[in-house]
Design a protein around this motif. Sequence first.
Motif, PDB file in Angstrom:
ATOM      1  N   GLU A  23       1.161   9.201  -5.200  1.00 53.49           N
ATOM      2  CA  GLU A  23       0.269   8.097  -5.778  1.00 53.49           C
ATOM      3  C   GLU A  23       1.114   7.013  -6.510  1.00 53.49           C
ATOM      4  O   GLU A  23       0.792   5.603  -6.311  1.00 53.49           O
ATOM      5  CB  GLU A  23       0.156   9.161  -6.883  1.00 53.49           C
ATOM      6  N   LYS A  24       2.671   7.091  -5.918  1.00 55.70           N
ATOM      7  CA  LYS A  24       3.731   5.893  -7.124  1.00 55.70           C
ATOM      8  C   LYS A  24       3.681   5.206  -5.279  1.00 55.70           C
ATOM      9  O   LYS A  24       4.768   4.155  -5.931  1.00 55.70           O
ATOM     10  CB  LYS A  24       4.329   6.472  -7.521  1.00 55.70           C
ATOM     11  N   GLY A  25       3.312   5.579  -4.302  1.00 54.20           N
ATOM     12  CA  GLY A  25       4.389   4.969  -3.009  1.00 54.20           C
ATOM     13  C   GLY A  25       5.263   5.226  -2.631  1.00 54.20           C
ATOM     14  O   GLY A  25       6.069   5.020  -1.655  1.00 54.20           O
ATOM     15  N   ARG A  26       5.708   7.373  -2.838  1.00 50.36           N
ATOM     16  CA  ARG A  26       6.592   7.735  -2.000  1.00 50.36           C
ATOM     17  C   ARG A  26       5.639   9.178  -1.134  1.00 50.36           C
ATOM     18  O   ARG A  26       5.535   9.591  -1.720  1.00 50.36           O
ATOM     19  CB  ARG A  26       7.316   8.231  -3.337  1.00 50.36           C
ATOM     20  N   LYS A  42       2.097   3.621   1.306  1.00 49.48           N
ATOM     21  CA  LYS A  42       1.820   2.474   0.161  1.00 49.48           C
ATOM     22  C   LYS A  42       1.370   4.075  -0.562  1.00 49.48           C
ATOM     23  O   LYS A  42       1.282   5.295  -0.494  1.00 49.48           O
ATOM     24  CB  LYS A  42      -0.061   2.701   1.103  1.00 49.48           C
ATOM     25  N   GLN A  43       0.219   3.045  -2.124  1.00 54.62           N
ATOM     26  CA  GLN A  43      -0.002   4.528  -3.031  1.00 54.62           C
ATOM     27  C   GLN A  43      -0.553   4.518  -2.692  1.00 54.62           C
ATOM     28  O   GLN A  43      -1.820   4.343  -2.093  1.00 54.62           O
ATOM     29  CB  GLN A  43       0.121   3.488  -3.809  1.00 54.62           C
ATOM     30  N   GLY A  44      -0.972   6.938  -2.789  1.00 55.91           N
ATOM     31  CA  GLY A  44      -1.637   7.147  -2.360  1.00 55.91           C
ATOM     32  C   GLY A  44      -2.123   7.890  -0.858  1.00 55.91           C
ATOM     33  O   GLY A  44      -2.853   7.979  -0.046  1.00 55.91           O
TER      34      GLY A  44
END
Length: 218
Positions: A23-26, A42-44
């Motif tokens: 969700e934080k883009g990792r 990309k986030q999520g």
Amino acid sequence: MRKFKLFLDPIEEQTVWLNKQAEKGRKLAKVGKLFYEFEPCKQGEYQYAVIYIGNKSNQERLEYERFLKEMNITFYEKAVDLGHFSIGKIKYRPFADKGGKFATSGGMINRELLILEKKNDGKPFTIYNSILDKAEALKEYRKPYSYYLVFLLVFNIYFYLTSKSGFSFASFTSLSGDWGKILSALILFIALGTIPLIRWIALTSKIARLEKEAEVHE
């Protein structure tokens, strides 16, 4: 990005943590015993799930991993080092299914968990067909802790019966005799069994909740 992380619950807590990272883009890039490496996304964009396969034989693992590849699901192998007895690079796992009692360094050793990764399609990442299926999977995951705790209890009883009053952890205190041996056995059990016992209790509680939930939905 490299992160160090330990989990009291390697399945549920790890699943939640990995999805929070997504969700934080990792995006997960590499998994080690204690460290995780991430790369930007990309986030999520991705979803994660963690499953226990330590009860399976190596052949079953390979077949399941082939199935995951066909489903375009990326997976990472992760270790859960508990509930076995080892001689060199061979480990005996009394809790495993038939054909999986013995694990080798080239087989099931350090591959007890699979971290599953897929693109987020807006739907929950469901890996069980029903609530009872999830409960049964958790029962398999609980088995190593059950065997380990029984073994530890037997070992403590043996330690108590065979230890000499002059050689024990209690020699650092004013206690001696039977009370000293009891304290020594208790210290040993706490040192080696606290985390496995907490995990066993947590799993047992969750299994009971799932079975109760399944009864309500019947």
